[in-house]
Every structure is written in structure tokens, then in C-alpha cells.
Design an enzyme around this catalytic site. Structure first.
Site, mmCIF file in Angstrom:
data_model
loop_
_atom_site.group_PDB
_atom_site.id
_atom_site.type_symbol
_atom_site.label_atom_id
_atom_site.label_comp_id
_atom_site.label_asym_id
_atom_site.label_seq_id
_atom_site.Cartn_x
_atom_site.Cartn_y
_atom_site.Cartn_z
ATOM 1 N N LEU A 154 5.006 -2.243 -6.177
ATOM 2 C CA LEU A 154 4.324 -3.428 -6.710
ATOM 3 C C LEU A 154 2.820 -3.247 -6.719
ATOM 4 O O LEU A 154 2.252 -2.728 -5.777
ATOM 5 C CB LEU A 154 4.632 -4.646 -5.835
ATOM 6 C CG LEU A 154 6.094 -4.900 -5.504
ATOM 7 C CD1 LEU A 154 6.198 -6.057 -4.532
ATOM 8 C CD2 LEU A 154 6.858 -5.187 -6.779
ATOM 9 N N LYS A 205 7.662 7.822 -2.939
ATOM 10 C CA LYS A 205 6.615 6.804 -2.826
ATOM 11 C C LYS A 205 5.241 7.438 -2.530
ATOM 12 O O LYS A 205 4.259 7.184 -3.239
ATOM 13 C CB LYS A 205 7.007 5.825 -1.714
ATOM 14 C CG LYS A 205 5.940 4.848 -1.336
ATOM 15 C CD LYS A 205 5.689 3.809 -2.417
ATOM 16 C CE LYS A 205 4.431 3.057 -2.091
ATOM 17 N NZ LYS A 205 4.267 1.813 -2.753
ATOM 18 N N ASN A 209 2.055 7.608 -5.342
ATOM 19 C CA ASN A 209 0.743 7.005 -5.109
ATOM 20 C C ASN A 209 -0.352 8.072 -5.031
ATOM 21 O O ASN A 209 -1.449 7.866 -5.536
ATOM 22 C CB ASN A 209 0.761 6.159 -3.832
ATOM 23 C CG ASN A 209 1.181 4.726 -4.124
ATOM 24 O OD1 ASN A 209 1.467 4.390 -5.271
ATOM 25 N ND2 ASN A 209 1.232 3.901 -3.118
ATOM 26 N N CYS A 261 -3.117 0.307 -0.517
ATOM 27 C CA CYS A 261 -2.128 1.390 -0.667
ATOM 28 C C CYS A 261 -2.729 2.776 -0.841
ATOM 29 O O CYS A 261 -2.501 3.658 -0.021
ATOM 30 C CB CYS A 261 -1.216 1.093 -1.837
ATOM 31 S SG CYS A 261 -0.074 -0.226 -1.485
ATOM 32 N N LYS A 321 -9.896 -4.892 -6.745
ATOM 33 C CA LYS A 321 -9.593 -4.899 -8.184
ATOM 34 C C LYS A 321 -9.481 -6.358 -8.616
ATOM 35 O O LYS A 321 -9.439 -7.245 -7.761
ATOM 36 C CB LYS A 321 -8.324 -4.111 -8.484
ATOM 37 C CG LYS A 321 -7.064 -4.736 -7.919
ATOM 38 C CD LYS A 321 -5.857 -4.021 -8.466
ATOM 39 C CE LYS A 321 -4.606 -4.821 -8.205
ATOM 40 N NZ LYS A 321 -3.412 -4.214 -8.746
#
Ligand code: UDX
Length: 431
Positions: A154, A205, A209, A261, A321
Site C-alpha cells: 500500500l 517485499k 521496495n 517504508c 509526499k
């Protein structure tokens, strides 16, 4: 319909829980922070995410979404338990997995019949094994159970959309039973399912990223070359992006990435590689370039203003952001600290993140709107590309400023238009 327990009602947990409820499951969200549970029970949510409050409300009222402060409640009543607790970085960048261990123990101690325990938090590879070992050691009854990995992808600001329309769903499983349950849970969502073992799911994952972070640092490094050679990084990125093997996304040059993240996952991936005997130097360089971009922004500001001492700089945007109030690892923090170290005076404005920013940077000025921030400023630094910064009355802003200088750290404004309005305009990686 499945009974699903979510342990950890932070960002990932709450979005996941609300979305599972929305697609018809019966969900219990747990958090050991009683204050958070009180907020949730009172109809509020503890952070900002577009659409989430409404989704939580709707599903609470429909009786599909409940809250509790006790993990035991979830273990007693839910067949499937998603672990969504935080894995913050430790001093050296390694992920702190103590919350995961604590939850795994609690689940083990309370299990009285089959449970599927799914790790959703981003964890280093082999955490699934550790969870299994903890459950083996701590379980009181000889019940059957499965451990699985189901990483989330997400993005903040579009988390609900991302949940409902994922590019893929990754499930790392060790039994047919676990695979069947997870496929069934996700049945209403149309997306390819990648079924693999737990280790591969965990690596998917971190590798995804890290790859995205690498794309950003790559284009940022290219932006430096563009600027020094007369090229325009926006056009360069567009030209590259048409190649389907490269893709258009994550090629926006600027001041680099922040958030909860990328920075954390990168350093955790570097650490786990190190533990497994590999120096992931490529990723170390990705981190280094990301840090350099913030320094470069400050250097450019200094070039524009000659001296930073006693200059007033209006900072537009603080969150890492747009469309979030999240300040975690936001580039704005480093940039503001660097500017202040040089003696500059900051007046900041952000549509959502000022409350959180005040906790981190209590002694800068916060303006009620961009016009107030720009009043008597020697320059504006755009740090977050909020839509509203594209729609301001820049003529008015120019007249409010002491000197009409804009350093656009996100390349969101049109250079020609700004120059026509009388600004000295600089972007990142373009003229
Ligand atoms: C990211 C991943 O996208 C998501 O899949 C994962 O689950 C969590 O981490 P998020 O941190 O919410 O999501 O934000 P994202 O939109 O990916 O942006 C991350 C950072 O990169 C932001 O600071 C953004 O400004 C920056 N970024 C992004 C760029 O600088 N350039 C780009 O082209 C894209």
C-alpha cells in the site's frame, strides 16, 4: 466470509482491516494502545488517510469491523490472524522485531484450535521461520496452525485504492490449507496471485521496495548530469519511461524519497544481506544518493541566495509526499535542519502535516497559508508537491516576497511560466 483478527491497528493494520471488512469479512482490529482503540471506538481514526474514516465508519455500523485492546480476543474468535505491528529500525538500520515476537508468543499462548498466522508487516527474510519457532516453543496446547507471509504494497495517500486494485497479491505458504484460506479471503479482489514459499514472499517485499528506491536514486543521479549538461531530466525520464522494460513510474527526480517504508526497508535489506554474508553495495549507493539530494537542494539554495545567514526561506510542503500528514523520514526535516544550520530563518506551510511537524521541529515558524509563508521571504523552497501549490496566485506571491526566487525541489511548476511572472526559477535536473 472469514473471521479475521488484525494485530496492530496502525497504518497497515487499520487499512487492511477496514478493507477486509469492506469485501465482506468479519474483522476484529486489535492494538495494545488503549488510547488508539478509544479513538477508533469513538468513530475517529488516529491518522489521516483519504477515505479511511468513512470506510471504517461504514463497516463499523454494518457490524463487520470491531476493535479491542486484547490480542487474546482475536485469538479466541478469529481463525486467521494478520500480524501488522511495527518493525521500526534499530540504531544500525536492522529491523526491530521484538513486537512481532511478542505478538507471536501471545498468539501461541492463547491458541486452542487451528489458527492461520499471517505476517503482513514488512519483515526481513526468515522472520516467518522465527515466528514458527516461537509458536512451537510457546504454544500451550497441541493445536494445528500455519504460518504464512502476505506482504502489503500500500502507498500512503492511496492505500484503499491500492488494496482494492493491487498489481499482485503475494502469498507465501507452507500448506495447502493456508493457501486455500488466503486465496478465499482475497477472492473478491481481482489480481494475479503469486503463491510461493514464505522466504520468497518476504524477499519480494524488500526487493520490490529497494528496486523502486533504486529507480528514484538512479533518476536523481541522472538529474545531476542533466543539469550540468543542459539536458532536462523530465524529458529524459519521459523518453526512458516509454521503454516498457523501464516503465514510466518512479522516475520523478527531485529531493529523493522519504516515508515509513523506503528508507527503513532499504537499510533492513542491506542488513539482512550482510547477515547472510553479502555486501549489497548497490543499495548502499542508493541510500547515499538519496541523502546527497537533500544536501544538493540546500547547496542550490545557497547558490541562489549567495549567503543563507539571516535569509527568510518559505518552505512549501513538509510531509514526505502529498496527501498525507506523515512526517516519517521526510526530506523536509533534513533540509530545514541544514538551512537553519547555515543561519536561515524558516517559515513553513503544509496543508496537513504541520501538527506532526511541530512535534519534530518546534522552533520554526508555521504559516497559516502559503501567502503568509512567502511574505518578505528571500526564497521559496518547494519540498512536497501538494496539488494546491500548483494553483496558487504566483503573481501575488511574487509581490509579497523580498526577492522572487523559487527553488522547486519536485519540479512541479512550469519554469517558463514562472520566469514570465518575474521569478528566478530553478528545478532539479533542469534549467
Ligand atoms: C511505498 C511503496 O510504494 C509501497 O508499495 C510500500 O508498501 C510502502 O512504501 P509510500 O512510502 O507510501 O509507499 O510512498 P510512495 O508513493 O511510494 O513514495 C515514496 C517516496 O518516494 C516519497 O517520498 C516520494 O516523494 C518519493 N518518490 C516517489 C520520488 O521522489 N520520485 C518518484 O518518482 C516516486
Amino acid at each position: 466470509m472469514r473471521k479475521i483478527g488484525i494485530i496492530g491497528s496502525g497504518y497497515v493494520g487499520l487499512v487492511t482491516g477496514a478493507c477486509f471488512a469492506e469485501i465482506g469479512h468479519d474483522v476484529l482490529c486489535v492494538d495494545n494502545d488503549e488510547r488508539k482503540i478509544k479513538i477508533l471506538e469513538g468513530g475517529g481514526i488516529p491518522f489521516y488517510e483519504p477515505g479511511l474514516e468513512e470506510l471504517v465508519k461504514k463497516n463499523r455500523e454494518a457490524g463487520r469491523l470491531r476493535f479491542s485492546a486484547r490480542t487474546k480476543d482475536a485469538v479466541d474468535t478469529c481463525e486467521v490472524i494478520f500480524i501488522c505491528v511495527g518493525t521500526p529500525p534499530k540504531e544500525g538500520g536492522e529491523a526491530d522485531l521484538s513486537a512481532i515476537e511478542r505478538v507471536a508468543s501471545e498468539i501461541a499462548e492463547n491458541m486452542t484450535e487451528y489458527r492461520l498466522i499471517v505476517e503482513k508487516s514488512t519483515v526481513p527474510v526468515q522472520t516467518g521461520r522465527r515466528i514458527k519457532r516461537t509458536i512451537e516453543l510457546r504454544k500451550k496446547k497441541n493445536v494445528e496452525y500455519d504460518v504464512a507471509s502476505n506482504p502489503e504494497f500500500l502507498r500512503e495517500g492511496s492505500a484503499i485504492y491500492d488494496f482494492m486494485h493491487p498489481d499482485r497479491i503475494v502469498i507465501g505458504v507452507e500448506s495447502e490449507r493456508a493457501a486455500r484460506i488466503l486465496r478465499e479471503i482475497y477472492e473478491p479482489i481481482k489480481a494475479p496471485i503469486i503463491e510461493t514459499n514464505i522466504e520468497s514472499a518476504e524477499i519480494i517485499k524488500h526487493a520490490s521496495n529497494s528496486f523502486l528506491a533504486m529507480k528514484i536514486s538512479f533518476i536523481n543521479a541522472v538529474s545531476i548530469i542533466c543539469e550540468r549538461s543542459g539536458a532536462d531530466v523530465m524529458k529524459v525520464a519521459e523518453g526512458m519511461g516509454y521503454d516498457r522494460r523501464i516503465g514510466k513510474e518512479f522516475l520523478r527526480a527531485g529531493i529523493g524519497f522519504g516515508g515509513s517504508c523506503f528508507p527503513k526497508d532499504l537499510s533492513a535489506f542491506i542488513k539482512i544481506a550482510e547477515k547472510l554474508g553479502y555486501e549489497f553495495n548497490l543499495l548502499k549507493e542508493v541510500e547515499k544518493i538519496n541523502q546527497e539530494m537533500r544536501h544538493l537542494f540546500v547547496k542550490k539554495m545557497e547558490d541562489l541566495l549567495w549567503n543563507l545567514k539571516e535569509k527568510k526561506i518559505a518552505i512549501f510542503g513538509l510531509s514526505f509526499k502529498p496527501n498525507t500528514d506523515d512526517m516519517r523520514s521526510a526530506p523536509s526535516i533534513d533540509i530545514i535542519n541544514l538551512l537553519r544550520k547555515e543561519g536561515a530563518y524558516i517559515s513553513a506551510y503544509d496543508p496537513r502535516a504541520m501538527e506532526k511537524a511541530k512535534e519534530i521541529m518546534p522552533d520554526i515558524e508555521y504559516a497559516k497559508d502559503p501567502y503568509e509563508a512567502a511574505t518578505d521571504a528571500d526564497a521559496i523552497g518547494i519540498v512536497t508537491e501538494w496539488d494546491e501549490f500548483g494553483k496558487l496566485d504566483y503573481k501575488r506571491i511574487r509581490n509579497l516576497m523580498r526577492t522572487p526566487i523559487i527553488l522547486d525541489g519536485r519540479n512541479m511548476l512550469d519554469p517558463e511560466e514562472m520566469r514570465k511572472l518575474g521569478f528566478i526559477y530553478r528545478g532539479m535536473g533542469r534549467g
